[in-house]
Design a protein around this motif. Structure first.
Motif, PDB file in Angstrom:
ATOM      1  N   MET A  79       3.406   2.491   0.403  1.00 46.16           N
ATOM      2  CA  MET A  79       1.992   2.349   0.747  1.00 46.16           C
ATOM      3  C   MET A  79       1.402   3.684   1.171  1.00 46.16           C
ATOM      4  O   MET A  79       0.288   4.051   0.758  1.00 46.16           O
ATOM      5  CB  MET A  79       1.813   1.317   1.867  1.00 46.16           C
ATOM      6  N   LEU A  80       2.125   4.444   1.991  1.00 46.09           N
ATOM      7  CA  LEU A  80       1.652   5.759   2.406  1.00 46.09           C
ATOM      8  C   LEU A  80       1.420   6.637   1.183  1.00 46.09           C
ATOM      9  O   LEU A  80       0.377   7.299   1.060  1.00 46.09           O
ATOM     10  CB  LEU A  80       2.662   6.407   3.350  1.00 46.09           C
ATOM     11  N   TYR A  81       2.374   6.638   0.263  1.00 47.72           N
ATOM     12  CA  TYR A  81       2.250   7.429  -0.957  1.00 47.72           C
ATOM     13  C   TYR A  81       1.021   7.001  -1.763  1.00 47.72           C
ATOM     14  O   TYR A  81       0.212   7.842  -2.188  1.00 47.72           O
ATOM     15  CB  TYR A  81       3.512   7.253  -1.797  1.00 47.72           C
ATOM     16  N   MET A  82       0.862   5.695  -1.963  1.00 48.04           N
ATOM     17  CA  MET A  82      -0.246   5.196  -2.783  1.00 48.04           C
ATOM     18  C   MET A  82      -1.590   5.493  -2.141  1.00 48.04           C
ATOM     19  O   MET A  82      -2.564   5.805  -2.839  1.00 48.04           O
ATOM     20  CB  MET A  82      -0.076   3.698  -3.057  1.00 48.04           C
ATOM     21  N   LEU A  83      -1.673   5.427  -0.816  1.00 45.57           N
ATOM     22  CA  LEU A  83      -2.931   5.737  -0.144  1.00 45.57           C
ATOM     23  C   LEU A  83      -3.277   7.221  -0.264  1.00 45.57           C
ATOM     24  O   LEU A  83      -4.451   7.579  -0.427  1.00 45.57           O
ATOM     25  CB  LEU A  83      -2.868   5.324   1.330  1.00 45.57           C
ATOM     26  N   PHE A 164      -1.512  10.806   9.950  1.00 43.73           N
ATOM     27  CA  PHE A 164      -0.263  10.048   9.962  1.00 43.73           C
ATOM     28  C   PHE A 164       0.507  10.417  11.219  1.00 43.73           C
ATOM     29  O   PHE A 164       0.788  11.592  11.471  1.00 43.73           O
ATOM     30  CB  PHE A 164       0.573  10.347   8.713  1.00 43.73           C
ATOM     31  N   ILE A 165       0.859   9.410  12.011  1.00 42.67           N
ATOM     32  CA  ILE A 165       1.571   9.620  13.272  1.00 42.67           C
ATOM     33  C   ILE A 165       2.875   8.830  13.262  1.00 42.67           C
ATOM     34  O   ILE A 165       2.881   7.610  13.083  1.00 42.67           O
ATOM     35  CB  ILE A 165       0.704   9.192  14.478  1.00 42.67           C
ATOM     36  N   THR A 189     -15.115   9.115   6.707  1.00 41.10           N
ATOM     37  CA  THR A 189     -14.204   8.013   6.984  1.00 41.10           C
ATOM     38  C   THR A 189     -12.773   8.443   6.673  1.00 41.10           C
ATOM     39  O   THR A 189     -12.493   8.997   5.612  1.00 41.10           O
ATOM     40  CB  THR A 189     -14.604   6.773   6.178  1.00 41.10           C
ATOM     41  N   THR A 190     -11.859   8.186   7.624  1.00 43.59           N
ATOM     42  CA  THR A 190     -10.522   8.772   7.612  1.00 43.59           C
ATOM     43  C   THR A 190      -9.439   7.707   7.748  1.00 43.59           C
ATOM     44  O   THR A 190      -9.432   6.959   8.726  1.00 43.59           O
ATOM     45  CB  THR A 190     -10.390   9.782   8.774  1.00 43.59           C
ATOM     46  N   PRO A 191      -8.499   7.623   6.794  1.00 45.14           N
ATOM     47  CA  PRO A 191      -7.362   6.714   6.958  1.00 45.14           C
ATOM     48  C   PRO A 191      -6.439   7.182   8.079  1.00 45.14           C
ATOM     49  O   PRO A 191      -6.210   8.388   8.254  1.00 45.14           O
ATOM     50  CB  PRO A 191      -6.645   6.781   5.605  1.00 45.14           C
ATOM     51  N   VAL A 192      -5.917   6.227   8.823  1.00 46.26           N
ATOM     52  CA  VAL A 192      -4.939   6.500   9.871  1.00 46.26           C
ATOM     53  C   VAL A 192      -3.745   5.568   9.659  1.00 46.26           C
ATOM     54  O   VAL A 192      -3.925   4.360   9.462  1.00 46.26           O
ATOM     55  CB  VAL A 192      -5.524   6.280  11.280  1.00 46.26           C
ATOM     56  N   VAL A 193      -2.555   6.133   9.693  1.00 49.97           N
ATOM     57  CA  VAL A 193      -1.319   5.364   9.591  1.00 49.97           C
ATOM     58  C   VAL A 193      -0.462   5.716  10.795  1.00 49.97           C
ATOM     59  O   VAL A 193      -0.221   6.893  11.066  1.00 49.97           O
ATOM     60  CB  VAL A 193      -0.547   5.682   8.290  1.00 49.97           C
ATOM     61  N   ILE A 194      -0.007   4.699  11.535  1.00 52.97           N
ATOM     62  CA  ILE A 194       0.863   4.923  12.695  1.00 52.97           C
ATOM     63  C   ILE A 194       2.119   4.081  12.500  1.00 52.97           C
ATOM     64  O   ILE A 194       2.049   2.857  12.309  1.00 52.97           O
ATOM     65  CB  ILE A 194       0.177   4.548  14.023  1.00 52.97           C
ATOM     66  N   HIS A 195       3.260   4.733  12.576  1.00 53.59           N
ATOM     67  CA  HIS A 195       4.532   4.046  12.358  1.00 53.59           C
ATOM     68  C   HIS A 195       5.034   3.369  13.625  1.00 53.59           C
ATOM     69  O   HIS A 195       4.715   3.771  14.737  1.00 53.59           O
ATOM     70  CB  HIS A 195       5.584   5.055  11.870  1.00 53.59           C
ATOM     71  N   ASP A 196       5.815   2.309  13.418  1.00 53.64           N
ATOM     72  CA  ASP A 196       6.577   1.633  14.485  1.00 53.64           C
ATOM     73  C   ASP A 196       5.701   0.919  15.507  1.00 53.64           C
ATOM     74  O   ASP A 196       6.057   0.829  16.677  1.00 53.64           O
ATOM     75  CB  ASP A 196       7.484   2.639  15.204  1.00 53.64           C
ATOM     76  N   ILE A 197       4.577   0.377  15.053  1.00 49.99           N
ATOM     77  CA  ILE A 197       3.694  -0.345  15.967  1.00 49.99           C
ATOM     78  C   ILE A 197       4.023  -1.838  15.976  1.00 49.99           C
ATOM     79  O   ILE A 197       4.190  -2.450  17.024  1.00 49.99           O
ATOM     80  CB  ILE A 197       2.215  -0.118  15.586  1.00 49.99           C
ATOM     81  N   VAL A 198       4.145  -2.439  14.800  1.00 45.32           N
ATOM     82  CA  VAL A 198       4.450  -3.879  14.714  1.00 45.32           C
ATOM     83  C   VAL A 198       5.965  -4.004  14.564  1.00 45.32           C
ATOM     84  O   VAL A 198       6.479  -4.398  13.509  1.00 45.32           O
ATOM     85  CB  VAL A 198       3.717  -4.524  13.530  1.00 45.32           C
TER      86      VAL A 198
END
Length: 283
Positions: A79-83, A164-165, A189-198
């Protein structure tokens, strides 16, 4: 964090999630955050990028065996790659690459885009040793503590159009980065991805509570979603497990079946959302 609190904060965060997209990338991100369009959008993404994903997994599999530093789940890496492919960021922020697994996925996407620079920050230099030199042309790696950089430059984050964090997984640290790195008004508008939240069965994790609070009470956050469906109660930002099983059929159709490396996941703990620019943003 108690399950009821986690669910309440997630639901509260949905206040501005129904805005229509402005242009194809944002519209497609919006489709991912809408349970009615999540599955067809995922099908479209895997049909568009599946060959690249399969090739990247093959490239990274021996890398993972060597480094033993690939604790980033397959679907969320895809998903990170595709985004990144879809959004085509010009200046992307990453904290922190460690040995560079997620870094490699981002840089490969930028290589295909023929556009953008990844700015990675970590307190140790390991990534410079392990990231393939063939991917480093679009990489600016700084060994530094981002807390010190942000204290010295309050406008540090204004230049980035994708964030990406994946850093220190502690509540105190996520409280800091939500207040410092994510509190600015974005130019676009900026995408944000944060790992290990859910990360747990109740939808929480070591650093989750400040992130959920940020999502719930920020008026510039929109289109929140996760890929963490297995064993969890569905919410408007979390697809049902059946939807994710259908996504796996799309992956299989592209030759991506089962775990792609030594580390497999019960669920994909990243959370994805957009920080919305002011209303007068140019589409």
């Amino acid at each position: 964090m108690a399950p009821r609190v986690a669910a309440l904060l997630l639901l509260t965060a949905l206040g501005g999630l129904s805005a229509a997209g402005k242009g194809p990338p944002r519209q497609r991100f919006h489709h991912l955050a809408d349970r009615n369009t999540f599955v067809p959008e995922m099908k479209r993404l895997y049909e568009q990028f599946g060959t690249e994903l399969r090739e990247m997994h093959a490239q990274m599999r021996p890398w993972c065996d060597e480094t033993r530093s690939c604790k980033f789940c397959d679907r969320e890496a895809e998903m990170l790659y595709m985004l990144v492919r879809l959004w085509r960021p010009t200046n992307m922020f990453e904290m922190a690459p460690n040995r560079g697994y997620s870094t490699s996925w981002i840089l490969k996407a930028m290589q295909h885009n023929e556009h953008g620079t990844l700015h990675s920050f970590d307190i140790h230099p390991s990534a410079a040793k392990f990231v393939d030199r063939g991917l480093q042309a679009r990489w600016n790696f700084t060994v530094a503590d981002v807390r010190a950089l942000a204290a010295a430059d309050t406008g540090l984050m204004a230049q980035y159009d994708f964030i990406f964090i994946d850093a220190l997984h502690l509540k105190e640290f996520s409280l800091w980065y939500t207040r410092t790195l994510l509190s600015h008004q974005v130019v676009q508008t900026t995408p944000v991805v944060i790992h290990d939240i859910v990360a747990t069965v109740d939808g929480s994790g070591r650093e989750s509570e400040p992130v959920y609070q940020f999502l719930a009470f920020s008026d510039d956050v929109t289109d929140t979603f996760t890929l963490a469906g297995e064993g969890l109660t569905p919410t408007p930002v979390r697809p049902v497990a059946a939807a994710l099983r259908e996504v796996d059929t799309f992956r299989a159709a592209q030759g991506i079946s089962g775990a792609q490396k030594y580390f497999s996941c019960a669920r994909d703990p990243s959370i994805f959302f957009l920080k919305r620019a002011p209303r007068n943003e140019t589409p």
